[in-house]
Design a protein around this motif. Structure first.
Motif: not given
Length: 402
Positions: A70-96
């Motif tokens: 579930x955590x991995x799914x939420x992180x993947x969908x969250x990446x679709x919501x922004x192109x800004x570096x910092x949130x992309x980093x946060x969401x990628x970290x959660x997925x990792x």
């Protein structure tokens, strides 16, 4: 669980081979930003392996796996919501974080289910995994022919949907039995000699350190080859997912046969020598690929992918056996969690290593392959004395062929 693995990896295959291209061409990140994002998210994901191992020793394994999907799914969908570096980093970290923890728990599930047949079971499981990767990679290659932002975003959405489906399927999986290994007959001496835990077991920690280097083949396919392709004039970008497909087809065809050569602890250790040669060859071919024209580059990049795939399969067989043989089963979850740090750490160190090799040109790639090859020799010597004393490893086994 084999079906769960298969579907999980279809989604991952959609995303893994194009993630670098997505962040470059869709999110508009620079070369340095892409490398740093992968490195930092990988560093944060390091915590997932030991955390997952400790949770698995205390909570129902399948329930923890569901939460992680579930955590991995939420992180993947969250990446679709922004192109800004910092949130992309946060969401990628959660997925990792979720990815590394779920990887450890999947291995632990296989170990508990298969027992002495763990090498063969892991080989079959990995075959299923790579079949999924291949299908996902083929779909990604087809989507990239469109060359649109929408195609990239659909690939990322497909990755997230696969985690949702996997979480639902995991609900139907039986909980594997917990393992207790210390028998009542000769246990007192073994307990006295056993380390208090993986963090005080210096030999195991040193082994994990060498594993961090040997797992760099993963970064080669996810970061190194795509970046080499992106920065090679005239080489089509569609080659990146196709090389990932080649990787997965080879694993599907050869992983189980190769696993027979690592059916015992001694045999697995001996595979470190041909593994060293495969890593060296992969580095040399990548170095040569940076020195020629388009056709030469395509052929040598393909040859490098073959060499690193062979290294990946050999290392998988060695790692499955040694990571368990060097650990006490009474703390297997904790030990495998620490071993999982190797994969997590290379996801942080790996992007920096491959980008440095790429920036250094042919010499950088040659040094990259040579370093990993030498580390194989270091590990071969490191585990020798531990396996001779063998106070913690499992009895020698033979993988069933039936």
């Amino acid at each position: 669980m084999l079906l769960v693995t298969f579907l999980d990896r279809i989604g991952s295959g959609l995303w893994a081979s194009v993630s670098v291209l997505y962040f470059t061409y869709v999110s508009g990140l620079s070369f340095a930003q892409v490398g740093t994002l992968a490195a930092v998210s990988g560093a944060i994901g390091i915590a997932g392996a030991p955390l997952g191992g400790r949770l698995a020793d205390r909570l129902p394994l399948t329930r923890v796996l569901i939460a992680l999907q579930v955590l991995r799914a939420l992180a993947s969908f969250a990446l679709l919501t922004t192109d800004h570096y910092l949130p992309l980093l946060v969401f990628s970290a959660a997925g990792s974080l979720g990815d590394r923890a779920s990887s450890v728990l999947t291995r632990l599930y296989a170990t508990r289910i298969a027992g002495a047949d763990r090498v063969r079971y892991q080989a079959v499981n990995r075959t299923s995994s790579n079949a999924g990767w291949a299908l996902g990679g083929l779909a990604a290659a087809a989507a990239l022919t469109l060359g649109t932002t929408t195609a990239y975003r659909w690939l990322l959405a497909g990755d997230g949907l696969s985690f949702v489906l996997v979480a639902l399927l995991t609900l139907t999986c039986a909980e594997p039995p917990s393992i207790t290994r210390i028998a009542a007959t000769s246990d007192d001496a073994l307990r006295k000699r056993a380390p208090a835990g993986p963090w005080r077991d210096r030999t195991y920690l040193a082994y994990v350190a060498t594993e961090t280097v040997l797992f760099l083949d993963d970064t080669v396919f996810k970061i190194g080859l795509p970046l080499a392709i992106a920065h090679s004039q005239g080489v089509p970008h569609g080659l990146a997912p196709l090389l990932l497909v080649l990787n997965n087809v080879m694993v599907v065809a050869l992983q189980v046969p190769l696993a027979r050569h690592g059916a015992s602890t001694a045999a697995a250790r001996n595979l470190l020598l041909p593994l060293s040669a495969a890593f060296a060859l992969g580095g040399v071919t990548l170095a040569l690929a940076a020195t020629g024209g388009t056709l030469r580059a395509v052929c040598l990049l393909t040859a490098s992918a073959v060499a690193f795939t062979l290294a990946e399969m050999l290392h998988a067989t060695v790692s499955w056996e040694l990571s368990v043989a060097l650990a006490p089963e009474t703390a297997l979850g904790a030990y495998l969690g620490v071993h999982g740090l190797a994969q997590s750490a290379q996801r942080s160190i790996g992007p920096l290593a491959v980008t440095a090799a790429l920036a250094a040109g042919p010499v950088g790639w040659a040094l990259f392959g040579t370093t990993i090859a030498l580390t194989c020799g270091i590990q071969h010597r490191l585990v020798r004395d531990r396996l001779r004393r063998n106070p913690l490893s499992v009895p020698p086994i033979t993988v069933s062929e039936h």
